[in-house]
Design an enzyme around this catalytic site. Sequence first.
Site, mmCIF file in Angstrom:
data_model
loop_
_atom_site.group_PDB
_atom_site.id
_atom_site.type_symbol
_atom_site.label_atom_id
_atom_site.label_comp_id
_atom_site.label_asym_id
_atom_site.label_seq_id
_atom_site.Cartn_x
_atom_site.Cartn_y
_atom_site.Cartn_z
ATOM 1 N N SER A 137 2.533 -41.770 -34.004
ATOM 2 C CA SER A 137 3.176 -42.230 -35.247
ATOM 3 C C SER A 137 2.203 -42.016 -36.398
ATOM 4 C CB SER A 137 3.501 -43.722 -35.115
ATOM 5 O OG SER A 137 3.825 -44.273 -36.375
ATOM 6 N N TYR A 150 0.328 -52.081 -32.815
ATOM 7 C CA TYR A 150 1.032 -50.792 -32.730
ATOM 8 C C TYR A 150 0.134 -49.685 -33.278
ATOM 9 C CZ TYR A 150 4.859 -47.419 -33.641
ATOM 10 O OH TYR A 150 5.677 -46.311 -33.690
HETATM 11 N N1 LIG Z 1 11.852 -44.690 -34.999
HETATM 12 C C1 LIG Z 1 10.825 -44.400 -35.782
HETATM 13 O O1 LIG Z 1 10.931 -44.457 -37.030
HETATM 14 C C2 LIG Z 1 9.528 -43.962 -35.178
HETATM 15 C C3 LIG Z 1 8.509 -43.523 -36.048
HETATM 16 C C4 LIG Z 1 7.283 -43.133 -35.498
HETATM 17 C C5 LIG Z 1 7.091 -43.139 -34.134
HETATM 18 N N2 LIG Z 1 8.098 -43.565 -33.317
HETATM 19 C C6 LIG Z 1 7.837 -43.561 -31.865
HETATM 20 O O2 LIG Z 1 8.877 -42.854 -31.211
HETATM 21 C C7 LIG Z 1 9.034 -43.360 -29.886
HETATM 22 C C8 LIG Z 1 10.501 -43.703 -29.630
HETATM 23 O O3 LIG Z 1 10.848 -44.748 -30.510
HETATM 24 P P1 LIG Z 1 12.348 -45.120 -30.909
HETATM 25 O O4 LIG Z 1 12.372 -45.226 -32.382
HETATM 26 O O5 LIG Z 1 13.311 -44.246 -30.212
HETATM 27 O O6 LIG Z 1 12.374 -46.624 -30.345
HETATM 28 P P2 LIG Z 1 13.505 -47.438 -29.551
HETATM 29 O O7 LIG Z 1 14.851 -47.047 -30.001
HETATM 30 O O8 LIG Z 1 13.085 -48.849 -29.658
HETATM 31 O O9 LIG Z 1 13.315 -46.919 -28.058
HETATM 32 C C9 LIG Z 1 12.150 -47.218 -27.338
HETATM 33 C C10 LIG Z 1 12.279 -46.665 -25.939
HETATM 34 O O10 LIG Z 1 11.113 -47.071 -25.196
HETATM 35 C C11 LIG Z 1 11.549 -47.684 -23.977
HETATM 36 N N3 LIG Z 1 10.611 -48.723 -23.534
HETATM 37 C C12 LIG Z 1 10.111 -49.762 -24.267
HETATM 38 N N4 LIG Z 1 9.325 -50.538 -23.494
HETATM 39 C C13 LIG Z 1 9.325 -49.978 -22.252
HETATM 40 C C14 LIG Z 1 8.711 -50.329 -21.022
HETATM 41 N N5 LIG Z 1 7.933 -51.424 -20.892
HETATM 42 N N6 LIG Z 1 8.932 -49.539 -19.960
HETATM 43 C C15 LIG Z 1 9.720 -48.438 -20.047
HETATM 44 N N7 LIG Z 1 10.323 -48.059 -21.192
HETATM 45 C C16 LIG Z 1 10.132 -48.824 -22.281
HETATM 46 C C17 LIG Z 1 12.904 -48.300 -24.328
HETATM 47 O O11 LIG Z 1 13.702 -48.454 -23.171
HETATM 48 P P3 LIG Z 1 14.037 -49.849 -22.455
HETATM 49 O O12 LIG Z 1 14.130 -50.909 -23.505
HETATM 50 O O13 LIG Z 1 15.308 -49.539 -21.756
HETATM 51 O O14 LIG Z 1 12.905 -50.066 -21.524
HETATM 52 C C18 LIG Z 1 13.501 -47.214 -25.219
HETATM 53 O O15 LIG Z 1 14.097 -46.209 -24.438
HETATM 54 C C19 LIG Z 1 8.117 -44.593 -29.783
HETATM 55 O O16 LIG Z 1 6.914 -44.245 -29.135
HETATM 56 C C20 LIG Z 1 7.840 -44.948 -31.230
HETATM 57 O O17 LIG Z 1 6.621 -45.605 -31.396
HETATM 58 C C21 LIG Z 1 9.295 -43.986 -33.802
#
Ligand SMILES: NC(=O)c1ccc[n+]([C@@H]2O[C@H](COP(=O)([O-])OP(=O)(O)OC[C@H]3O[C@@H](n4cnc5c(N)ncnc54)[C@H](OP(=O)(O)O)[C@@H]3O)[C@@H](O)[C@H]2O)c1
Length: 265
Positions: A137, A150
Amino acid sequence: MKKTIIITGASRGIGRVLSLYLAPKGYDLIGIARNREGLEETGNLVREKEGTFVALPWDLSAEDSLEKLGEKIRDLTSTVYGLVHNAGVEYYQHFENNEPEDVMRILRTNLLAPIELTRILWPELERSGGAVVSIASLAGKKGVAYNSLYSASKGGLILWSEALRQEKRSSGVRVSVICPGYIRDTGMFHNGRMPPPRLLGTSPPEKVAEAVWQALEGPGMEMIVNSGPIRPLLALNQLWPALGDRIVRWFGVVDLSRKRIPSAQ
Ligand SMILES: NC(=O)c1ccc[n+]([C@@H]2O[C@H](COP(=O)([O-])OP(=O)(O)OC[C@H]3O[C@@H](n4cnc5c(N)ncnc54)[C@H](OP(=O)(O)O)[C@@H]3O)[C@@H](O)[C@H]2O)c1
């Protein structure tokens, strides 16, 4: 033979968009997350696009369970071409109000699980001349107030990837890290339902998916996915971190992060 790609965090958000983006490209996908229904839903959508997807429900933050996960993966496939560390959690909070469980949950999911799973699957990755791709990120490039755990986890992921990329240059395994800014339409920022800070904007999740694909098939690299050019600001921040702090505050990032603390909503 089809290439097997493991995608963590495939039950929703960016991980689901990524699975759908990769579906028509001829990979065998294995999706990992805790929520079985979410994974099954991703699998159904992938199959609608003629792709293959195996759901592997697992809690990546569970202590000492990753060796067992490695065994499960080996039961499913003999080669791992791509390991995409996408699962992640964030939690906006005053630093001192974090419980010990919050600290461990965030660091285990975002940092320790990617490192440990890569170590466990390294022989498979080396055999296939594969790729390790971590979704970090911009919060790992410039620390974000009220999201310090984070930021620590993502900063760690960026430097771990950078070190491994250099160390393993001649191993055949390519190591990449992707640093998205705010992502719209789905995922953790979108789910917070707050407008992005002025001047920063948002990017579509497909841009992250495209970057992952490039990293899977190209050389090891660091990529930023953001709505505008951000590297000059990051360079300024390297030279003068206090100026960087002022710019981030002026952009409204600190105010936005404070509003995202659960008790502030
Ligand atoms: N969205 C943004 O603006 C943004 C920006 C920068 C970086 N990111 C990064 O992109 C990645 C995806 O984020 P997202 O926005 O798609 O978030 P999200 O919608 O909250 O999805 C997070 C994913 O991680 C899984 N997860 C969380 N805890 C887990 C655990 N203990 N074991 C296994 N799986 C787990 C969740 O599945 P379950 O809950 O089913 O376990 C879900 O599939 C992350 O690494 C985030 O930091 C996102």
